[in-house]
Design a protein around this motif. Sequence first.
Motif, PDB file in Angstrom:
ATOM      1  N   LEU A 144       0.791  -1.291  -0.097  1.00 45.24           N
ATOM      2  CA  LEU A 144      -0.020   0.045  -0.047  1.00 45.24           C
ATOM      3  C   LEU A 144       0.855   1.401  -0.124  1.00 45.24           C
ATOM      4  N   ALA A 145       2.082   1.145   0.767  1.00 49.37           N
ATOM      5  CA  ALA A 145       2.813   2.577   0.914  1.00 49.37           C
ATOM      6  C   ALA A 145       3.295   2.852  -0.616  1.00 49.37           C
ATOM      7  N   ARG A 146       3.813   1.604  -1.222  1.00 47.46           N
ATOM      8  CA  ARG A 146       4.360   1.624  -2.713  1.00 47.46           C
ATOM      9  C   ARG A 146       3.274   2.495  -3.693  1.00 47.46           C
ATOM     10  N   ALA A 147       2.229   1.964  -3.403  1.00 45.18           N
ATOM     11  CA  ALA A 147       0.979   2.398  -4.214  1.00 45.18           C
ATOM     12  C   ALA A 147       0.599   4.005  -3.989  1.00 45.18           C
ATOM     13  N   VAL A 148       0.548   4.184  -2.571  1.00 42.33           N
ATOM     14  CA  VAL A 148       0.678   5.585  -2.305  1.00 42.33           C
ATOM     15  C   VAL A 148       1.637   6.534  -2.930  1.00 42.33           C
ATOM     16  N   TRP A 149       2.928   5.998  -2.886  1.00 47.30           N
ATOM     17  CA  TRP A 149       3.906   6.873  -3.531  1.00 47.30           C
ATOM     18  C   TRP A 149       3.953   6.929  -5.086  1.00 47.30           C
ATOM     19  N   GLU A 150       3.547   5.820  -5.588  1.00 50.00           N
ATOM     20  CA  GLU A 150       3.382   5.774  -6.908  1.00 50.00           C
ATOM     21  C   GLU A 150       2.208   6.086  -7.683  1.00 50.00           C
ATOM     22  N   ARG A 182      -1.768   1.724  15.268  1.00 46.78           N
ATOM     23  CA  ARG A 182      -2.363   1.167  14.195  1.00 46.78           C
ATOM     24  C   ARG A 182      -2.347   2.048  12.869  1.00 46.78           C
ATOM     25  N   TRP A 183      -2.241   1.480  11.729  1.00 49.90           N
ATOM     26  CA  TRP A 183      -2.153   1.962  10.338  1.00 49.90           C
ATOM     27  C   TRP A 183      -3.286   1.945   9.780  1.00 49.90           C
ATOM     28  N   TYR A 184      -3.698   3.300   9.098  1.00 51.08           N
ATOM     29  CA  TYR A 184      -4.772   3.561   8.486  1.00 51.08           C
ATOM     30  C   TYR A 184      -4.579   4.161   7.042  1.00 51.08           C
ATOM     31  N   LEU A 185      -5.360   3.593   6.131  1.00 46.11           N
ATOM     32  CA  LEU A 185      -5.192   4.279   4.641  1.00 46.11           C
ATOM     33  C   LEU A 185      -6.428   5.178   4.550  1.00 46.11           C
ATOM     34  N   VAL A 186      -5.822   6.237   3.846  1.00 48.31           N
ATOM     35  CA  VAL A 186      -6.811   7.560   3.506  1.00 48.31           C
ATOM     36  C   VAL A 186      -6.817   7.321   1.824  1.00 48.31           C
ATOM     37  N   ALA A 187      -7.870   7.123   1.497  1.00 42.17           N
ATOM     38  CA  ALA A 187      -8.194   6.822   0.065  1.00 42.17           C
ATOM     39  C   ALA A 187      -9.408   7.562  -0.613  1.00 42.17           C
ATOM     40  N   LEU A 188      -9.548   7.662  -1.809  1.00 40.34           N
ATOM     41  CA  LEU A 188     -10.655   8.274  -2.442  1.00 40.34           C
ATOM     42  C   LEU A 188     -11.319   6.854  -3.136  1.00 40.34           C
ATOM     43  N   SER A 189     -12.639   6.878  -2.728  1.00 44.79           N
ATOM     44  CA  SER A 189     -13.452   5.828  -3.004  1.00 44.79           C
ATOM     45  C   SER A 189     -14.924   6.379  -3.357  1.00 44.79           C
ATOM     46  N   ALA A 190     -15.200   6.088  -4.789  1.00 47.93           N
ATOM     47  CA  ALA A 190     -16.572   6.319  -5.253  1.00 47.93           C
ATOM     48  C   ALA A 190     -16.680   7.899  -5.047  1.00 47.93           C
ATOM     49  N   VAL A 193     -13.262  10.746   0.086  1.00 40.68           N
ATOM     50  CA  VAL A 193     -12.286  10.237   0.709  1.00 40.68           C
ATOM     51  C   VAL A 193     -12.545   9.596   1.944  1.00 40.68           C
ATOM     52  N   ARG A 194     -12.221   8.398   2.181  1.00 37.99           N
ATOM     53  CA  ARG A 194     -12.614   7.457   3.311  1.00 37.99           C
ATOM     54  C   ARG A 194     -11.224   7.052   3.772  1.00 37.99           C
ATOM     55  N   THR A 195     -11.621   6.347   5.164  1.00 40.82           N
ATOM     56  CA  THR A 195     -10.452   5.921   5.859  1.00 40.82           C
ATOM     57  C   THR A 195     -10.707   4.518   6.220  1.00 40.82           C
ATOM     58  N   TYR A 196      -9.772   3.770   5.857  1.00 41.20           N
ATOM     59  CA  TYR A 196      -9.558   2.157   6.031  1.00 41.20           C
ATOM     60  C   TYR A 196      -8.624   1.650   6.801  1.00 41.20           C
ATOM     61  N   ARG A 197      -8.881   0.632   7.826  1.00 41.95           N
ATOM     62  CA  ARG A 197      -7.866   0.264   8.855  1.00 41.95           C
ATOM     63  C   ARG A 197      -7.020  -0.808   8.032  1.00 41.95           C
ATOM     64  N   VAL A 198      -5.964  -0.714   7.712  1.00 37.92           N
ATOM     65  CA  VAL A 198      -4.865  -1.485   7.193  1.00 37.92           C
ATOM     66  C   VAL A 198      -5.003  -2.951   7.341  1.00 37.92           C
ATOM     67  N   SER A 199      -5.063  -3.165   8.666  1.00 38.99           N
ATOM     68  CA  SER A 199      -5.071  -4.473   9.175  1.00 38.99           C
ATOM     69  C   SER A 199      -6.127  -5.464   8.659  1.00 38.99           C
ATOM     70  N   GLN A 200      -7.379  -4.553   8.092  1.00 37.94           N
ATOM     71  CA  GLN A 200      -8.607  -5.373   7.637  1.00 37.94           C
ATOM     72  C   GLN A 200      -8.591  -5.632   6.157  1.00 37.94           C
ATOM     73  N   VAL A 201      -7.529  -5.055   5.542  1.00 37.98           N
ATOM     74  CA  VAL A 201      -7.371  -5.470   4.170  1.00 37.98           C
ATOM     75  C   VAL A 201      -6.757  -7.011   3.808  1.00 37.98           C
ATOM     76  N   LEU A 202      -7.913  -7.634   3.353  1.00 42.52           N
ATOM     77  CA  LEU A 202      -7.649  -9.157   3.201  1.00 42.52           C
ATOM     78  C   LEU A 202      -6.950  -9.500   2.219  1.00 42.52           C
ATOM     79  N   GLU A 203      -6.946  -8.881   0.656  1.00 44.60           N
ATOM     80  CA  GLU A 203      -6.381  -9.257  -0.371  1.00 44.60           C
ATOM     81  C   GLU A 203      -6.105  -7.814  -0.995  1.00 44.60           C
ATOM     82  N   LEU A 204      -5.053  -7.763  -1.803  1.00 44.87           N
ATOM     83  CA  LEU A 204      -4.594  -6.480  -2.465  1.00 44.87           C
ATOM     84  C   LEU A 204      -4.249  -6.679  -3.777  1.00 44.87           C
ATOM     85  N   HIS A 205      -4.638  -5.869  -4.764  1.00 44.20           N
ATOM     86  CA  HIS A 205      -4.055  -5.981  -6.157  1.00 44.20           C
ATOM     87  C   HIS A 205      -3.869  -4.644  -6.667  1.00 44.20           C
TER      88      HIS A 205
END
Length: 323
Positions: A144-150, A182-190, A193-205
């Motif tokens: 996720l950190a790489r995706a944020v940066w790139e 605890r790590w949180y991801l701030v991301a644009l969705s639909a 801008v929403r907040t997601y707890r990183v530990s609750q990400v089960l799969e990532l592409h």
Amino acid sequence: MRASRLVSLILLLQTRGRMTAQSLADELEVSVRTIYRDVDALHAAGIPLYGDAGHSGGYQLLDGYRTRLTGLTADEADSLFLAGLPGPAAELGLGAVVAATQLKLMASLPEELRDRAGRIRERFHLDAPGWYAEADDVPHLAALARAVWEQRAVEVRYRRWRAPQEVTRTLEPYGLVLKGGRWYLVALSAGQVRTYRVSQVLELHVAEDRFERAAEFDLAGHWARSLAEFAARRFTGEAVLRLSPEAVRRMDDLVSDETARAVRDTAADDRDGWVRATVPIESVRHARTQLLVLGAGVEVLSPPELRAALAETARELAALYAE
């Protein structure tokens, strides 16, 4: 003071490129006339700095010029090592990078500052997570950190608290925040801008295509506003309590920060050495769970629903242990 400002002026031009006298003055909180005098002083000292007139003009360092860290004060050198976060950096996949950066910084410092920096690392240690909680398992954090940066969109399978518990979302990741261990991801969705707890990400592409990050987005400002809005939504009512001296003494260790703060702010003397206080509550169910840890050191005066809930729990406990 002026020497520090001159170094800051050079570093601003080194990191940002061409800047106008007005923008330099705004950044350094001085007048434009002071910037003109500082530029003249830097010219006299041999710094390869030049300026262009006109609407698109400004000051700029000669291409290839780089200053060195020889202007660091003792306190500034100390602060660089205090600012290190080895644990979170390692979680982000940057542990080796941070170690190499500190090694290079140590090598560039004069001997007396190098000795001070070494003592700082020996005497101060930052442990980010709070008490009574294990650190989150975050296997997807580095990706996720790489995706944020790139600036690459991601598709995630995410576990949330309400049904349906597992959902798939396409996100444009804007930033990562470490809060209370605890790590949180701030991301644009639909479009929001929403907040997601990183530990609750089960799969990532991670997608191949890049997205355009909103230029005006400020991560720190957004996070501060989110916390304020969460606090405003979180508490739905108040409770009036009577608290024993022992309960008041142990308040900081047993209940939430908001409850402990409210007790300190509203406590008034009551009979038998007890105090009366008004505290915010999220719900009757949540407040009952939180107040049970205080045992017989708390009496709920209102609301009646919370008083009844605690009384019912006390009766159930008495019946259980009577057997």
